[in-house]
Write a protein that holds these residues in place. Structure first.
Motif, PDB file in Angstrom:
ATOM      1  N   SER A 167     -46.457  -9.943  -0.653  1.00 44.66           N
ATOM      2  CA  SER A 167     -47.910  -9.865  -0.509  1.00 44.66           C
ATOM      3  C   SER A 167     -48.266  -9.653   0.955  1.00 44.66           C
ATOM      4  O   SER A 167     -47.779 -10.378   1.830  1.00 44.66           O
ATOM      5  CB  SER A 167     -48.558 -11.163  -1.017  1.00 44.66           C
TER       6      SER A 167
ATOM      7  N   SER B  63     -50.648  -4.343   7.563  1.00 49.30           N
ATOM      8  CA  SER B  63     -50.582  -2.981   7.033  1.00 49.30           C
ATOM      9  C   SER B  63     -50.237  -1.981   8.133  1.00 49.30           C
ATOM     10  O   SER B  63     -49.422  -1.065   7.924  1.00 49.30           O
ATOM     11  CB  SER B  63     -51.931  -2.596   6.400  1.00 49.30           C
TER      12      SER B  63
ATOM     13  N   ARG C 125     -46.953  -0.301  -3.803  1.00 48.43           N
ATOM     14  CA  ARG C 125     -47.886  -1.303  -4.316  1.00 48.43           C
ATOM     15  C   ARG C 125     -47.689  -1.485  -5.822  1.00 48.43           C
ATOM     16  O   ARG C 125     -47.383  -0.540  -6.552  1.00 48.43           O
ATOM     17  CB  ARG C 125     -49.325  -0.896  -4.017  1.00 48.43           C
TER      18      ARG C 125
ATOM     19  N   VAL D 242     -46.998  -6.102  -3.220  1.00 48.91           N
ATOM     20  CA  VAL D 242     -46.111  -5.023  -2.788  1.00 48.91           C
ATOM     21  C   VAL D 242     -44.682  -5.343  -3.198  1.00 48.91           C
ATOM     22  O   VAL D 242     -44.317  -6.511  -3.355  1.00 48.91           O
ATOM     23  CB  VAL D 242     -46.184  -4.800  -1.250  1.00 48.91           C
TER      24      VAL D 242
END
Length: 300
Positions: free
Chosen positions: A18, A34, A51, A56
């Motif tokens: 995550s 990110s 994803r 993820v």
């Protein structure tokens, strides 16, 4: 070179699955996570995550990278824990060089106190003569040395310790000398027992006699204080020894001090370390300990 911080973000994103959980673990924002992952993927030219409904997941290439990064992260964590333990003196080692007699008769209270305060530190005591201890220090085999002064060496820094008084002693075999004051010339008519030639004590007494125009030639040479004591008690000769090391024998009368018509100069004990070289945390704490008053380290 890829920034280590990018690998750390990758590790936590892969570990938690995550981006938001990775951001929380690293105390940064999710957009920063990110961005870091995008930088890493651009650097390799490979997609590392995809994803899914839970967050993820790693691509096959990402799995390969994670297998390496996970090991390195575990090692780094262990290294951080080890550094914390060394700082807190929960582990580590302290290496000290010195003579048997100085360890036994001078250093023991300090070593005992240090071990009680820091039981996780391993003590390594290296025995030797002053020249050997200096060599050990320069070769990096010990952290500090405890020796008789003076020590004149630009590579070494020496801190003064206690002052000692050396003297000549004999046992009951030479009882007729008990109330006499001897000249050096008369003393030399008796068998003399000295430490080995490389010891600082031996060098000092040789130089003292030479300053008065005499050569001191021992009948017996030994390598320990215990033998100096025992040989003198058995009547094999007159031993030259440190008075503070034989307080028990002098008090009980098994040995007595030979009175001379000259004043015997005191000697100084010093702690030496390499100049301009950082000490380990364990060694620094020991130096702090020995600078405290001796009474603080007496055994209960």
């Amino acid at each position: 070179m890829i920034n280590y911080e990018l690998y750390k973000v990758f590790y936590w994103a892969a570990k938690t699955g995550s981006l938001s959980k990775a951001a929380k673990s690293l105390f940064i924002t999710q957009p920063s996570v990110s961005h870091a992952i995008k930088q890493l993927e651009d650097s390799f030219g490979i997609i590392l995550f995809y994803r899914n409904s839970k967050g993820v997941a790693l691509t096959p290439e990402g799995v390969t990278l994670y297998s390496y990064i996970e090991k390195s992260q575990i090692l780094i964590s262990l290294a951080e824990e080890k550094m914390a333990a060394l700082k807190n003196l929960d582990s580590g080692e302290l290496r000290i060089g010195g003579s048997d007699s100085l360890f036994k008769h001078y250093m023991l209270p300090y070593l005992e106190s240090y071990h009680q305060k820091h039981p996780g530190i391993k003590l390594h005591l290296n025995h030797g003569t002053t020249p050997e201890i200096i060599a050990f220090l320069k070769e990096g085999k010990i952290d500090l040395g405890v020796v008789r002064m003076p020590i004149i060496d630009p590579q070494l820094e020496v801190m003064r310790g206690i002052q000692l008084q050396d003297c000549f002693v004999a046992g009951s075999y030479y009882a007729e000398l008990k109330d006499k004051v001897l000249s050096l010339e008369l003393l030399l008519q008796y068998p003399i027992i000295l430490f080995s030639r490389n010891s600082r004590v031996r060098m000092a007494i040789t130089e003292l006699f030479q300053s008065y125009g005499y050569q001191i030639k021992p009948e017996i040479e030994v390598g320990s204080v215990d033998l100096l004591i025992e040989f003198a008690r058995k009547g094999l000769g007159i031993s030259y020894i440190t008075k503070e090391f034989i307080s028990k024998e002098l008090e009980e009368g098994s040995l007595f001090e030979i009175q001379l018509d000259i004043k015997m100069p005191p000697s100084q004990v010093g702690f030496m370390i390499m100049r301009d070289m950082p000490l380990s945390h364990a060694a620094s704490k020991f130096i702090e300990l020995v600078k405290e008053p001796m009474g603080n380290h007496e055994s209960n």
